[in-house]
Design a protein around this motif. Sequence first.
Motif, PDB file in Angstrom:
ATOM      1  N   VAL A  21       0.844  -1.184   0.000  1.00  0.00           N
ATOM      2  CA  VAL A  21       0.000   0.000   0.000  1.00  0.00           C
ATOM      3  C   VAL A  21       0.882   1.237   0.000  1.00  0.00           C
ATOM      4  N   PRO A  22       0.700   2.162  -0.949  1.00  0.00           N
ATOM      5  CA  PRO A  22       1.519   3.372  -0.966  1.00  0.00           C
ATOM      6  C   PRO A  22       1.392   4.151   0.342  1.00  0.00           C
ATOM      7  N   TYR A  23       2.457   4.815   0.707  1.00  0.00           N
ATOM      8  CA  TYR A  23       2.478   5.544   1.966  1.00  0.00           C
ATOM      9  C   TYR A  23       1.527   6.728   1.934  1.00  0.00           C
ATOM     10  N   ASN A  24       0.851   6.983   3.039  1.00  0.00           N
ATOM     11  CA  ASN A  24      -0.096   8.083   3.143  1.00  0.00           C
ATOM     12  C   ASN A  24       0.621   9.284   3.754  1.00  0.00           C
ATOM     13  N   ILE A  28       1.168   8.969   9.653  1.00  0.00           N
ATOM     14  CA  ILE A  28       2.106   7.862   9.707  1.00  0.00           C
ATOM     15  C   ILE A  28       1.394   6.612  10.190  1.00  0.00           C
ATOM     16  N   ASN A  29       1.589   5.518   9.451  1.00  0.00           N
ATOM     17  CA  ASN A  29       1.060   4.229   9.869  1.00  0.00           C
ATOM     18  C   ASN A  29       1.992   3.654  10.928  1.00  0.00           C
ATOM     19  N   VAL A  30       1.578   3.727  12.179  1.00  0.00           N
ATOM     20  CA  VAL A  30       2.445   3.329  13.291  1.00  0.00           C
ATOM     21  C   VAL A  30       2.285   1.860  13.659  1.00  0.00           C
ATOM     22  N   ALA A  31       1.523   1.104  12.876  1.00  0.00           N
ATOM     23  CA  ALA A  31       1.348  -0.321  13.158  1.00  0.00           C
ATOM     24  C   ALA A  31       2.326  -1.198  12.390  1.00  0.00           C
ATOM     25  N   GLY A  79      -6.104   8.796  15.143  1.00  0.00           N
ATOM     26  CA  GLY A  79      -7.412   9.306  14.755  1.00  0.00           C
ATOM     27  C   GLY A  79      -8.022   8.582  13.574  1.00  0.00           C
ATOM     28  N   GLU A  80      -7.320   7.559  13.090  1.00  0.00           N
ATOM     29  CA  GLU A  80      -7.835   6.826  11.932  1.00  0.00           C
ATOM     30  C   GLU A  80      -7.304   5.402  11.946  1.00  0.00           C
ATOM     31  N   ILE A  81      -8.157   4.444  11.640  1.00  0.00           N
ATOM     32  CA  ILE A  81      -7.774   3.040  11.513  1.00  0.00           C
ATOM     33  C   ILE A  81      -8.388   2.512  10.219  1.00  0.00           C
ATOM     34  N   ASN A  82      -7.584   1.824   9.422  1.00  0.00           N
ATOM     35  CA  ASN A  82      -8.050   1.234   8.170  1.00  0.00           C
ATOM     36  C   ASN A  82      -7.958  -0.286   8.267  1.00  0.00           C
ATOM     37  N   VAL A 152      -2.854   1.808  11.324  1.00  0.00           N
ATOM     38  CA  VAL A 152      -3.202   2.684  12.438  1.00  0.00           C
ATOM     39  C   VAL A 152      -2.487   4.004  12.189  1.00  0.00           C
ATOM     40  N   MET A 153      -3.253   5.039  11.881  1.00  0.00           N
ATOM     41  CA  MET A 153      -2.680   6.292  11.430  1.00  0.00           C
ATOM     42  C   MET A 153      -2.583   7.294  12.576  1.00  0.00           C
ATOM     43  N   ALA A 154      -1.363   7.768  12.825  1.00  0.00           N
ATOM     44  CA  ALA A 154      -1.109   8.743  13.884  1.00  0.00           C
ATOM     45  C   ALA A 154      -0.731  10.083  13.266  1.00  0.00           C
ATOM     46  N   TYR A 155      -1.202  11.138  13.884  1.00  0.00           N
ATOM     47  CA  TYR A 155      -0.906  12.485  13.416  1.00  0.00           C
ATOM     48  C   TYR A 155       0.298  13.026  14.186  1.00  0.00           C
ATOM     49  N   ILE A 156       1.489  12.640  13.742  1.00  0.00           N
ATOM     50  CA  ILE A 156       2.720  13.145  14.345  1.00  0.00           C
ATOM     51  C   ILE A 156       3.644  13.607  13.236  1.00  0.00           C
ATOM     52  N   GLU A 157       4.553  14.512  13.569  1.00  0.00           N
ATOM     53  CA  GLU A 157       5.398  15.112  12.547  1.00  0.00           C
ATOM     54  C   GLU A 157       6.599  14.233  12.206  1.00  0.00           C
ATOM     55  N   HIS A 158       6.684  13.909  10.947  1.00  0.00           N
ATOM     56  CA  HIS A 158       7.832  13.169  10.410  1.00  0.00           C
ATOM     57  C   HIS A 158       8.806  14.225   9.889  1.00  0.00           C
TER      58      HIS A 158
END
Length: 306
Positions: A21-24, A28-31, A79-82, A152-158
């Motif tokens: 799956v292409p990166y969003n 960040i997908n932390v799973a 804040g988001e899970i796919n 599992v998508m986390a809203y943190i700064e990369h």
Amino acid sequence: MIVSVGLLVIVAVTTTDAGYVPYNLGKINVAVYKPVNQSSTIWDSDPSFVVDRNTQTCSYAHEAHNWWYVDLEADYPVGEINVLGCCDSHKRGYNISVNIGLSLDNLTEVAFWPGPIGKTEQTINFPNTKTRYVKIVSKKYYGSIDLCDVKVMAYIEHISYYKPTNQSSQYGGYASYKGVDQLDYPVFYSGGCFQTLKAETNWWYVDLEAIYPVWQIQVINRDDSFADRAKNITVMMGDSLDTLTQQAYWAGPLGVYTHVTFPDAIPARYVKLVQRANDYFHLCEVRVLTNRVITLVDGSKTWYGE
């Protein structure tokens, strides 16, 4: 339909030929590659297949009281899970509950749908919540859970993404910038990894271009017969290349995914990895994350850094 705390969105999954799956960008997908477990397994499946970023590998649990969970190994503002199921044809996965929390003993349900889980990704949105565990449970007594991917998508700064980099030497076309190009597949010939020449000591670094409170560093190693080259690695940070200090050490050999977390956050502009192994040095991605307060698209603030 899915009943969730936030907006329900159902989207189709786009994959590459390899099934990844292409990166969003922006989240960040932390799973990915984190520790997982499930109630049972059949057909030589493995619960880790759900977080390997390959949507063609799946895990199956077909006993009573089925569940699957991932340990994110740190608290993230999620804040988001796919969720992507296995097969439209088999129509398995009914009465599915998605739960989050800081411990397995204290989880909160954020979504429920009657099912079945099919080969269409289900996206669950909810207010950003401190989360370490995500657990998916079938509330049907003999309800199976067939999962191919959970993000599992986390809203943190990369903060290292496409920042200036350098390395001690270069093997072929495997340049230093490939460590921050967001192509983090653990496949060396995918073109997303950096590699040096063979030497007693090798190094790679990224210039964050400003001083940030560094909260976590994540690295993705190649996943093949040469993976064990990544060993004896010192993690150094500082405001300048002349004032770096050691903050972590990985004896290795590293697995596919490795991270180090600094709970108090360390101010730094440069992050340098030094390998002393008399070998080639390669990694497929280096993520440097900050935990300062950031403003989200909707104007709300994360709880990080507060």
